[in-house]
Structures are given as structure tokens and as C-alpha cells.
Design a protein around this motif. Structure first.
Motif, PDB file in Angstrom:
ATOM      1  N   THR A 110      55.545  -3.838 -41.657  1.00 33.36           N
ATOM      2  CA  THR A 110      55.376  -3.256 -40.321  1.00 33.36           C
ATOM      3  C   THR A 110      53.892  -3.127 -40.005  1.00 33.36           C
ATOM      4  O   THR A 110      53.087  -2.814 -40.892  1.00 33.36           O
ATOM      5  CB  THR A 110      56.034  -1.863 -40.259  1.00 33.36           C
ATOM      6  OG1 THR A 110      57.411  -1.981 -40.618  1.00 33.36           O
ATOM      7  CG2 THR A 110      55.914  -1.254 -38.870  1.00 33.36           C
ATOM      8  N   ARG A 111      53.545  -3.340 -38.755  1.00 29.92           N
ATOM      9  CA  ARG A 111      52.142  -3.217 -38.348  1.00 29.92           C
ATOM     10  C   ARG A 111      51.847  -1.763 -37.965  1.00 29.92           C
ATOM     11  O   ARG A 111      52.696  -1.063 -37.406  1.00 29.92           O
ATOM     12  CB  ARG A 111      51.820  -4.144 -37.180  1.00 29.92           C
ATOM     13  CG  ARG A 111      51.954  -5.626 -37.528  1.00 29.92           C
ATOM     14  CD  ARG A 111      51.507  -6.502 -36.356  1.00 29.92           C
ATOM     15  NE  ARG A 111      51.773  -7.915 -36.634  1.00 29.92           N
ATOM     16  CZ  ARG A 111      50.982  -8.707 -37.344  1.00 29.92           C
ATOM     17  NH1 ARG A 111      49.847  -8.213 -37.849  1.00 29.92           N
ATOM     18  NH2 ARG A 111      51.295  -9.975 -37.547  1.00 29.92           N
ATOM     19  N   ILE A 112      50.623  -1.338 -38.225  1.00 30.56           N
ATOM     20  CA  ILE A 112      50.219   0.030 -37.913  1.00 30.56           C
ATOM     21  C   ILE A 112      50.362   0.316 -36.418  1.00 30.56           C
ATOM     22  O   ILE A 112      50.750   1.412 -36.024  1.00 30.56           O
ATOM     23  CB  ILE A 112      48.767   0.274 -38.372  1.00 30.56           C
ATOM     24  CG1 ILE A 112      48.699   0.229 -39.895  1.00 30.56           C
ATOM     25  CG2 ILE A 112      48.244   1.611 -37.871  1.00 30.56           C
ATOM     26  CD1 ILE A 112      47.292   0.360 -40.457  1.00 30.56           C
ATOM     27  N   GLU A 113      50.087  -0.685 -35.586  1.00 32.45           N
ATOM     28  CA  GLU A 113      50.153  -0.477 -34.139  1.00 32.45           C
ATOM     29  C   GLU A 113      51.555  -0.146 -33.662  1.00 32.45           C
ATOM     30  O   GLU A 113      51.729   0.386 -32.554  1.00 32.45           O
ATOM     31  CB  GLU A 113      49.639  -1.711 -33.398  1.00 32.45           C
ATOM     32  CG  GLU A 113      50.465  -2.960 -33.624  1.00 32.45           C
ATOM     33  CD  GLU A 113      49.851  -4.192 -32.971  1.00 32.45           C
ATOM     34  OE1 GLU A 113      48.887  -4.021 -32.192  1.00 32.45           O
ATOM     35  OE2 GLU A 113      50.331  -5.304 -33.230  1.00 32.45           O
ATOM     36  N   ASP A 114      52.570  -0.428 -34.482  1.00 34.16           N
ATOM     37  CA  ASP A 114      53.950  -0.125 -34.105  1.00 34.16           C
ATOM     38  C   ASP A 114      54.366   1.293 -34.476  1.00 34.16           C
ATOM     39  O   ASP A 114      55.493   1.704 -34.188  1.00 34.16           O
ATOM     40  CB  ASP A 114      54.909  -1.115 -34.775  1.00 34.16           C
ATOM     41  CG  ASP A 114      54.707  -2.541 -34.279  1.00 34.16           C
ATOM     42  OD1 ASP A 114      54.295  -2.694 -33.108  1.00 34.16           O
ATOM     43  OD2 ASP A 114      54.931  -3.485 -35.061  1.00 34.16           O
ATOM     44  N   LEU A 115      53.472   2.041 -35.111  1.00 29.99           N
ATOM     45  CA  LEU A 115      53.785   3.403 -35.526  1.00 29.99           C
ATOM     46  C   LEU A 115      53.338   4.416 -34.484  1.00 29.99           C
ATOM     47  O   LEU A 115      52.321   4.238 -33.812  1.00 29.99           O
ATOM     48  CB  LEU A 115      53.091   3.740 -36.851  1.00 29.99           C
ATOM     49  CG  LEU A 115      53.461   2.913 -38.083  1.00 29.99           C
ATOM     50  CD1 LEU A 115      52.662   3.415 -39.282  1.00 29.99           C
ATOM     51  CD2 LEU A 115      54.953   2.975 -38.363  1.00 29.99           C
ATOM     52  N   SER A 116      54.087   5.508 -34.382  1.00 29.13           N
ATOM     53  CA  SER A 116      53.676   6.621 -33.537  1.00 29.13           C
ATOM     54  C   SER A 116      52.574   7.399 -34.244  1.00 29.13           C
ATOM     55  O   SER A 116      52.277   7.172 -35.423  1.00 29.13           O
ATOM     56  CB  SER A 116      54.862   7.556 -33.281  1.00 29.13           C
ATOM     57  OG  SER A 116      55.255   8.188 -34.500  1.00 29.13           O
ATOM     58  N   LEU A 117      51.977   8.333 -33.536  1.00 28.44           N
ATOM     59  CA  LEU A 117      50.924   9.154 -34.114  1.00 28.44           C
ATOM     60  C   LEU A 117      51.437   9.904 -35.343  1.00 28.44           C
ATOM     61  O   LEU A 117      50.768   9.964 -36.382  1.00 28.44           O
ATOM     62  CB  LEU A 117      50.417  10.157 -33.074  1.00 28.44           C
ATOM     63  CG  LEU A 117      49.299  11.091 -33.517  1.00 28.44           C
ATOM     64  CD1 LEU A 117      48.023  10.319 -33.789  1.00 28.44           C
ATOM     65  CD2 LEU A 117      49.049  12.164 -32.465  1.00 28.44           C
ATOM     66  N   VAL A 118      52.630  10.459 -35.252  1.00 27.81           N
ATOM     67  CA  VAL A 118      53.199  11.209 -36.370  1.00 27.81           C
ATOM     68  C   VAL A 118      53.501  10.282 -37.542  1.00 27.81           C
ATOM     69  O   VAL A 118      53.262  10.627 -38.705  1.00 27.81           O
ATOM     70  CB  VAL A 118      54.471  11.955 -35.927  1.00 27.81           C
ATOM     71  CG1 VAL A 118      55.164  12.604 -37.119  1.00 27.81           C
ATOM     72  CG2 VAL A 118      54.126  13.017 -34.880  1.00 27.81           C
ATOM     73  N   SER A 119      53.989   9.091 -37.243  1.00 24.64           N
ATOM     74  CA  SER A 119      54.281   8.144 -38.328  1.00 24.64           C
ATOM     75  C   SER A 119      53.009   7.672 -39.028  1.00 24.64           C
ATOM     76  O   SER A 119      53.012   7.430 -40.236  1.00 24.64           O
ATOM     77  CB  SER A 119      55.048   6.937 -37.776  1.00 24.64           C
ATOM     78  OG  SER A 119      56.344   7.326 -37.351  1.00 24.64           O
ATOM     79  N   ARG A 120      51.910   7.563 -38.286  1.00 23.33           N
ATOM     80  CA  ARG A 120      50.642   7.198 -38.927  1.00 23.33           C
ATOM     81  C   ARG A 120      50.176   8.310 -39.863  1.00 23.33           C
ATOM     82  O   ARG A 120      49.593   8.040 -40.912  1.00 23.33           O
ATOM     83  CB  ARG A 120      49.578   6.889 -37.875  1.00 23.33           C
ATOM     84  CG  ARG A 120      49.878   5.620 -37.077  1.00 23.33           C
ATOM     85  CD  ARG A 120      48.629   5.056 -36.428  1.00 23.33           C
ATOM     86  NE  ARG A 120      47.991   5.957 -35.498  1.00 23.33           N
ATOM     87  CZ  ARG A 120      48.314   6.106 -34.230  1.00 23.33           C
ATOM     88  NH1 ARG A 120      49.318   5.389 -33.726  1.00 23.33           N
ATOM     89  NH2 ARG A 120      47.667   6.944 -33.451  1.00 23.33           N
TER      90      ARG A 120
END
Length: 408
Positions: A110-120
Motif C-alpha cells: 500500500t502507498r502512504i498517500e492512500d492512508l488517512s492521517l490516523v493510519s499514518r
């Protein structure tokens, strides 16, 4: 000072931070043992610079926040974890991602850009887990604002995950926050930084209860300054603002921002007459639900530089203005006023005015938010009187000044 829970034992020497210096003085002279946490509070620029210096010390590992934009945002989670932890096993990466609460459909590819702020933030905690498992030479991870911009209803859960993984691995953390809840719940040694210096060091109760720096002063809703106690009196510089005290020597003091009375009239009956001085408005700012003014004394021999509350636009304040109460009605900017009969409604009044007070008697819009009646009868007139450069009269309720020795 391990914070929440009992940490696992971790091999390695204590983290000595005496080499990290601010204005020539060490950040702290007390080493951090493995599993001990240190919370830094203060201006972002001060804190970030110190965290970078801490990350240069042996036994530490900086784990940055995964970027949500730019080139790094297109990086895959597995590559990001490998870069910051050295772990290349994608199966283990997936196990850890799941462990910190990332959904099963989020994996190393998965790419980081596909994560929400909380998921990051969760991805960052996955890196903490992997460092704790594989980097035996690391005793402390360095985290700059790990909960920054996380919505309040999700912050507590993320904080619990971080604490759990630190305790499981025996890692300690050096992290920054501007949240008093973080400082209290983490239970760690706390250092407040201010103007590139250590303002104070101790537990959260001491740091928050005896503010010395800009951040804790703001959190406390107070003006913080130094003074001198001698012969039973507290004096603040050359100001005429004084009060009795049992202390002796150099002190710190906090003047609540709501302990300042303002008026356009030097002889306003609201003044107690202890020490009224002229001030000039040099700043206007929002602080949560409050509108505040920064004030400079027209004469330093008489007054003090202060921040004072002017308007309170909180919902709780509004409730008191419009919520009906048994046998009473709201008064502008004040408490509920009871009607005759110990709270029993007056039937004759109710029959004559079934709709309550007439429109002509209703307070002007926004009157409920006014904290300084001496600045005018309505919101419009008050706003016109607190412009930059306006001259007002001020008085401090000296009985509400909180004082403590510099030695405490």
C-alpha cells in the motif's frame, strides 16, 4: 518514570542527554533508563531542534511521521518500514501493521498517500514495534508530535497503542506534545522549553500547575512572570501591583487572564481601587472560545504587560444566556436570575407575558459573551474599543495571583 504500565527489561546503558545543550546548559542532567519516557513541551521550533539533537545521541532512533504529500507519499509502506527499521520481511511487516490496528486490506504494498492521517500515525507505531524487536542497541525512539492533528475522538486510542508497544518492547520514548492530556496520561518526566532554554523540568502536575513558559502559561490561561517577595510583600518589577505573601526571595507568579478588569473609565465602580493603571492594546487574538487582548502599560512604574479575556463565546456561556430555568430567566453575560417565591413561577407574570420578556427587553445579540462590562453595553461598542492602540484602564485582582518560589 516509566509512564503507564510496567516496561519490559531492555539491555543497554541509560540515555545520557547532558550533551544536548540549550544556551550552554544541558537539556537534563538526569539520564533516562531503558523504558523511561521524556515529554518535551514548548514552541514547535524549540522542541523540533532539541529532538533532532536527541536523535544524534547513541542509543536513539528517530521515527519521523510518514509524509502525506510529495515524493515520499508515493512510497510503499513496506519500503518505508524497511528504511526506518531495517526489517525486510513483508510477512512480519504485515503482522505488525495488523497489530497496530491497520485494516487487513492495508499491507506492505500500500502507498502512504492512500492512508488517512490516523493510519499514518499507526504506521509510525508499527515502526516502533519493529525497532523494539530488532534493534537491540536502541533504548529510545524519538517521535516529534506523534499525535499532531489527530482528531480528539481518536487520540486516546492511538496513545494507548503507543504506550502498549513501548511497554511490551521495553523501549523508552522522547516525544513532543502540546497536549496537557498527553503529558498527564503518559506519566513521563516532562521538560518545558521556552526561548531556547529549559523553562522547567518535572512531572506533569508540576509543569502544568506551576507554568513558567509560553505554552503552559497559555494552557493555564495565565500571565506568567517573575517577581520578588520581601518583608511580607510581593512586588512585580517596578509596578504598583503588589500583594501580601508569606514567601521570601525570588518567585514566579501567574495572573489568570480572567483576573484582569478593564474599563474605559478610570473611576469605574467595578475597580476595587487597589491599583488602577492605564494600558494600551497592542494585540488582539483568539484563544479557544475566548477573545483576548494583549496590553502594554502606559507607565511601567504603575502597571504590567498583560493578556486579558474580553469575550467568551463558549457554548456553556451561551447556555446560561438562553436556557430557561425554573422560576427564572437568563441575564445578559451573567447567571440565571430567580423570580420571587424561592424558584416558584409567578402565575400572574406568566399569564401577562406568556411569551416571556418582550422583544424590546431582550438583550442585544452577543451580550451574553461580554466579560468586561466597563468596555461598553454591547458587542459592537466593545469591539470598537479594543482596536490596536486603544487606551483603557485596568486593574488586577491581586487575591487571585498564584505565587511560588523559584526553588520549587
Amino acid at each position: 518514570m516509566a509512564g503507564i504500565g510496567e516496561p519490559a527489561q531492555r539491555a543497554g546503558s541509560a540515555l545520557d542527554l547532558s550533551a544536548v545543550r540549550l544556551s550552554g546548559d544541558p537539556l537534563t542532567s538526569t539520564p533516562l533508563n531503558g523504558g523511561d519516557d521524556l515529554v518535551l513541551m514548548g514552541r514547535a521550533e524549540d522542541v523540533s531542534a532539541v529532538l533532532r539533537a536527541v536523535a544524534d545521541q547513541p542509543g536513539t532512533r528517530a521515527l519521523p511521521a510518514p509524509a502525506g504529500e510529495g515524493r515520499e507519499a508515493r512510497e510503499r509502506l513496506g519500503r518505508w518500514l524497511q528504511t526506518h527499521t531495517g526489517v525486510t520481511d513483508t510477512t512480519r511487516q504485515q503482522e505488525v501493521l495488523t497489530r497496530v490496528g491497520l485494516a487487513s486490506d492495508v499491507g506492505p504494498r500500500t502507498r502512504i498517500e492512500d492512508l488517512s492521517l490516523v493510519s499514518r500515525a499507526r504506521l509510525r507505531f508499527a515502526a516502533v514495534v519493529l525497532v523494539g524487536e530488532t534493534a537491540a542497541d536502541v533504548t529510545h525512539v524519538v517521535l516529534d508530535s506523534p499525535f499532531a492533528d489527530v482528531p480528539g475522538h481518536q487520540r486516546a486510542g492511538l496513545r494507548s497503542i503507543l504506550v502498549r508497544e513501548l511497554r511490551t518492547s521495553g523501549l523508552g520514548a522522547v516525544l513532543s506534545t502540546d497536549s496537557p492530556v498527553d503529558a498527564l496520561v503518559l506519566g513521563a518526566r516532562t521538560i518545558e522549553l521556552d526561548a531556547e532554554q529549559v523553562a522547567q523540568e518535572g512531572d506533569a502536575t508540576t509543569i502544568l500547575g506551576r507554568p513558567r513558559g509560553g505554552l503552559t502559561a497559555s494552557l493555564a490561561g495565565a500571565n506568567v512572570m517573575s517577581g520578588l517577595a520581601r518583608r511580607g510583600w510581593l512586588s512585580i518589577g517596578h509596578s504598583q501591583v503588589r500583594r501580601r505573601t508569606d514567601l521570601d526571595g525570588k518567585v514566579y507568579l501567574a495572573i489568570p487572564t480572567d483576573a484582569v478588569t478593564l474599563s474605559v473609565d478610570e473611576f469605574d465602580p467595578a475597580f476595587r481601587g487597589e491599583s488602577v493603571f492605564e494600558v494600551i492594546v497592542i494585540g488582539i487574538r483568539d484563544e479557544g472560545s475566548l477573545l483576548q487582548v494583549r496590553l502594554s502599560p502606559a507607565d511601567n512604574e504603575a502597571g504590567l504587560p498583560l493578556v486579558a479575556d474580553v469575550l467568551d463565546a463558549s457554548s456553556r456561556r451561551a447556555w446560561g444566556a438562553i436556557t430557561p430555568a425554573l422560576g427564572g430567566e437568563a441575564t445578559p453575560g451573567g447567571p440565571i436570575a430567580n423570580s420571587p417565591g424561592e424558584g416558584v413561577p409567578d402565575d400572574r407574570t406568566a399569564a401577562a407575558e406568556p411569551g416571556g420578556a418582550s422583544a424590546a427587553d431582550a438583550p442585544a445579540p452577543g451580550t451574553w459573551a461580554l466579560l468586561q462590562p466597563g468596555l461598553g453595553p454591547d458587542l459592537e461598542s466593545q469591539l470598537g474599543r479594543i482596536t490596536m492602540g486603544s487606551r483603557l484602564w485596568a486593574e488586577v485582582d491581586t487575591q487571585r495571583i498564584h505565587v511560588w518560589s523559584v526553588e520549587e
